[in-house]
Design an enzyme around this catalytic site. Sequence first.
Site, PDB file in Angstrom:
ATOM      1  N   ARG A 183      59.447  11.881  -2.619  1.00 19.50           N
ATOM      2  CA  ARG A 183      58.646  10.697  -2.315  1.00 19.50           C
ATOM      3  C   ARG A 183      57.654  10.415  -3.454  1.00 19.50           C
ATOM      4  O   ARG A 183      57.260  11.311  -4.189  1.00 19.50           O
ATOM      5  CB  ARG A 183      57.882  10.894  -1.005  1.00 19.50           C
ATOM      6  CG  ARG A 183      58.781  11.100   0.211  1.00 19.50           C
ATOM      7  CD  ARG A 183      57.963  11.357   1.460  1.00 19.50           C
ATOM      8  NE  ARG A 183      58.815  11.592   2.632  1.00 19.50           N
ATOM      9  CZ  ARG A 183      59.288  12.790   2.982  1.00 19.50           C
ATOM     10  NH1 ARG A 183      58.972  13.861   2.259  1.00 19.50           N
ATOM     11  NH2 ARG A 183      60.051  12.916   4.051  1.00 19.50           N
ATOM     12  N   LYS A 209      54.008  15.011   2.940  1.00 21.40           N
ATOM     13  CA  LYS A 209      54.252  14.430   4.260  1.00 21.40           C
ATOM     14  C   LYS A 209      54.620  15.484   5.297  1.00 21.40           C
ATOM     15  O   LYS A 209      54.195  15.420   6.450  1.00 21.40           O
ATOM     16  CB  LYS A 209      55.358  13.380   4.180  1.00 21.40           C
ATOM     17  CG  LYS A 209      55.610  12.663   5.498  1.00 21.40           C
ATOM     18  CD  LYS A 209      56.593  11.527   5.336  1.00 21.40           C
ATOM     19  CE  LYS A 209      56.799  10.801   6.659  1.00 21.40           C
ATOM     20  NZ  LYS A 209      57.738   9.675   6.541  1.00 21.40           N
ATOM     21  N   HIS A 244      60.630   3.568  -2.413  1.00 21.00           N
ATOM     22  CA  HIS A 244      61.106   4.577  -1.478  1.00 21.00           C
ATOM     23  C   HIS A 244      62.626   4.539  -1.309  1.00 21.00           C
ATOM     24  O   HIS A 244      63.241   5.563  -0.977  1.00 21.00           O
ATOM     25  CB  HIS A 244      60.428   4.377  -0.118  1.00 21.00           C
ATOM     26  CG  HIS A 244      60.668   5.497   0.846  1.00 21.00           C
ATOM     27  ND1 HIS A 244      60.078   6.736   0.713  1.00 21.00           N
ATOM     28  CD2 HIS A 244      61.445   5.579   1.953  1.00 21.00           C
ATOM     29  CE1 HIS A 244      60.458   7.519   1.699  1.00 21.00           C
ATOM     30  NE2 HIS A 244      61.301   6.839   2.465  1.00 21.00           N
ATOM     31  N   ARG A 295      64.948   7.167  -2.878  1.00 21.89           N
ATOM     32  CA  ARG A 295      65.172   8.450  -2.192  1.00 21.89           C
ATOM     33  C   ARG A 295      66.487   8.395  -1.415  1.00 21.89           C
ATOM     34  O   ARG A 295      67.290   9.320  -1.472  1.00 21.89           O
ATOM     35  CB  ARG A 295      63.991   8.751  -1.268  1.00 21.89           C
ATOM     36  CG  ARG A 295      64.124   9.999  -0.405  1.00 21.89           C
ATOM     37  CD  ARG A 295      62.788  10.248   0.287  1.00 21.89           C
ATOM     38  NE  ARG A 295      62.873  11.136   1.431  1.00 21.89           N
ATOM     39  CZ  ARG A 295      62.790  12.456   1.386  1.00 21.89           C
ATOM     40  NH1 ARG A 295      62.647  13.050   0.209  1.00 21.89           N
ATOM     41  NH2 ARG A 295      62.855  13.178   2.481  1.00 21.89           N
ATOM     42  N   HIS A 350      64.679  19.419   4.258  1.00 24.79           N
ATOM     43  CA  HIS A 350      64.948  19.785   5.638  1.00 24.79           C
ATOM     44  C   HIS A 350      65.390  21.238   5.702  1.00 24.79           C
ATOM     45  O   HIS A 350      66.350  21.638   5.056  1.00 24.79           O
ATOM     46  CB  HIS A 350      66.033  18.879   6.231  1.00 24.79           C
ATOM     47  CG  HIS A 350      65.615  17.452   6.288  1.00 24.79           C
ATOM     48  ND1 HIS A 350      66.487  16.436   6.573  1.00 24.79           N
ATOM     49  CD2 HIS A 350      64.409  16.866   6.098  1.00 24.79           C
ATOM     50  CE1 HIS A 350      65.845  15.283   6.560  1.00 24.79           C
ATOM     51  NE2 HIS A 350      64.580  15.522   6.259  1.00 24.79           N
ATOM     52  N   TYR A 376      66.532  30.651   1.347  1.00 23.03           N
ATOM     53  CA  TYR A 376      65.148  30.771   1.756  1.00 23.03           C
ATOM     54  C   TYR A 376      64.506  32.058   1.235  1.00 23.03           C
ATOM     55  O   TYR A 376      65.142  33.091   1.166  1.00 23.03           O
ATOM     56  CB  TYR A 376      65.048  30.783   3.289  1.00 23.03           C
ATOM     57  CG  TYR A 376      65.619  29.564   3.942  1.00 23.03           C
ATOM     58  CD1 TYR A 376      64.882  28.392   4.026  1.00 23.03           C
ATOM     59  CD2 TYR A 376      66.901  29.561   4.471  1.00 23.03           C
ATOM     60  CE1 TYR A 376      65.390  27.258   4.607  1.00 23.03           C
ATOM     61  CE2 TYR A 376      67.436  28.423   5.062  1.00 23.03           C
ATOM     62  CZ  TYR A 376      66.669  27.275   5.131  1.00 23.03           C
ATOM     63  OH  TYR A 376      67.181  26.145   5.712  1.00 23.03           O
TER      64      TYR A 376
END
Length: 246
Positions: free
Chosen positions: A93, A123, A200, A203, A223, A232
């Site tokens: 973003r 965000k 935007h 994106r 996400h 991770y």
Amino acid sequence: GVRDFADLFEEYVEDGKERAAQGLRSESIEIYKTAMAEGWATTNVPKLTRSIDVAVKRARLSLENWLKVRESARGLDPWVGLSMDLAILTAQRVEDLAKIETRPREGATAWIDNGSLWVIQSKTGNRVCIPLSLRLDAIGLSVGDVIKKTFHRYLIHHRTHSGAMAGDPVHKQTISKAFTQCVRLAGIEWEAGKTAPTFHEQRSLAIRLYNEQGIDPQALAGHKDAATTAIYRDVRGSEWIKVKDG
């Protein structure tokens, strides 16, 4: 101040949530009315922002039209084209792109280090690690290709600007407005009944292009359920979503 409220409402608008932005603005105005009646404020700050119209749906940004818009950035300040390249290569973003620092620093939320771009998304708070080797075949560039070495703290920075010193970061609204200017300069005829795309929309285009290339777009979007392409690791109790470059 007024700019803070304007930025807040603009974030909702850029996400296609015009009605939510309208509601938030109306509620903020009513709160300030009460505050003024009680003597806690002398000015209804949110009322000074522009009213928000529920816009007609925006035209989808295609790669062909993005290339035309990108071409119209040539000759403008270097950060204009850079911001567009970063948007389509990283799918981040505008508020996060504006904060990218050229080296790690305590308190930074987006920085370049160890061959990667590290972003703590403002965000969502999600943490995304994007390798500089990540290449978008559709435009023939990698993230690292567009990141030039600079001694300035911020990657997207002013060279000279009235009211700004060389090296100062470019505000996210300024970046968005420059994209809108380039859209106008490109002279593209958009679909009937639809408004021109905003910054935007890059994106969304990036996510579609990477998906076509076979790279999981969910990892780039930040996400955490993108298990197929995200690795991770814990960092002070938080997880970094590591994007694979192929």
